[in-house]
Design an enzyme around this catalytic site. Sequence first.
Site, PDB file in Angstrom:
ATOM      1  CG  ASP A 153     -13.122  -7.541 -42.326  1.00  0.00           C
ATOM      2  OD1 ASP A 153     -14.327  -7.763 -42.172  1.00  0.00           O
ATOM      3  OD2 ASP A 153     -12.333  -7.342 -41.385  1.00  0.00           O
ATOM      4  N   GLY A 172     -11.335 -12.664 -45.381  1.00  0.00           N
ATOM      5  CA  GLY A 172     -12.351 -11.855 -44.734  1.00  0.00           C
ATOM      6  C   GLY A 172     -11.926 -11.412 -43.354  1.00  0.00           C
ATOM      7  CG  HIS A 173     -13.945  -9.887 -39.128  1.00  0.00           C
ATOM      8  ND1 HIS A 173     -13.495  -8.590 -39.111  1.00  0.00           N
ATOM      9  CD2 HIS A 173     -14.295 -10.177 -37.838  1.00  0.00           C
ATOM     10  CE1 HIS A 173     -13.566  -8.104 -37.873  1.00  0.00           C
ATOM     11  NE2 HIS A 173     -14.032  -9.052 -37.082  1.00  0.00           N
ATOM     12  CG  PHE A 174     -12.470 -14.428 -37.660  1.00  0.00           C
ATOM     13  CD1 PHE A 174     -11.820 -14.196 -36.454  1.00  0.00           C
ATOM     14  CD2 PHE A 174     -13.833 -14.159 -37.736  1.00  0.00           C
ATOM     15  CE1 PHE A 174     -12.500 -13.715 -35.346  1.00  0.00           C
ATOM     16  CE2 PHE A 174     -14.525 -13.677 -36.628  1.00  0.00           C
ATOM     17  CZ  PHE A 174     -13.851 -13.456 -35.425  1.00  0.00           C
ATOM     18  CG  ASP A 215     -13.878  -7.542 -33.896  1.00  0.00           C
ATOM     19  OD1 ASP A 215     -14.447  -7.289 -34.972  1.00  0.00           O
ATOM     20  OD2 ASP A 215     -14.480  -7.581 -32.804  1.00  0.00           O
TER      21      ASP A 215
END
Length: 292
Positions: free
Chosen positions: A242, A268-270, A107
Amino acid sequence: MIDNKKAVRHRTATVKGRKVFYREAGDPDAPEIVLLHGFPASSHMFRNLIPDLADRYHVVAPDHMGFGFSDAPPVDEFEYSFENLTAHTLALLDQLGLQKFSIYIQDYGAPIGLRIASRNPDRVTALVVQSGNAYLEGFTSFADVLIAYTQNRGENEASARESLTVEKTRWQYTHGVPADRLDRVAPDTWTLDQALMDRPGNKEIQLQLFWDYQFNLPLYSDFQEYFRKHQPPTLITWGKNDEVFSADGARAYTRDLPGAELHLLDSGHFALESHGPEIADLILDFLGRVTA
């Protein structure tokens, strides 16, 4: 016996007159890896990964200015830009004597780490990429509010502030994680992130970085030229579900880095939260081969 190599030390350094917090583990004489976190997290996101890497590597994971336990001066006392966050990160690495290192970017860690790598290609031995954009293909509708904010801050501030609520913070950690892995995502994550964002003045810091993110995009061509010219060994471990930075952003790396190793995880994102042991194994195998 206690393995002191795996013991995580919590340290601070004074960098450009500001306190920078970082986590450190491993033998300082071992190959080095720098872990750069994203929004709205901190080095806390690497709390489980660091001991897994510390047997073989010297690991350093800083908190960016305004995040975690690093200083968070008000926006009128500090320039919150990705250029300045990069300057503080590189100054910390120089101060700690890290001359050659691998970088894990996630990120916000991507525009910081890729600035460092593209401008210092001889110092970066490998890249590990998790949901860190360097291509326009990675953007999703999640960015619409932030794009609108960069175009008109006054009219779109209320919408941008909604991205700083506990509901949105929890969503970033849990969205896209399969039901049978949700119990691996510790509530400590979003609770700590939100508590730190709820400090007086911190949401203004985050809004300033939302606005400044637009200046990362013109550098994508520089990052891509760095990939093409230097072909850094690259491991991509990205949550295929994600919706902050999509899997298309992961696949795009292979256009300029055909030798990159791409792993799309059911997360997902993490992804570290739900697939930490798997990612650790991938990193140890990868770095063991490419930086031997």
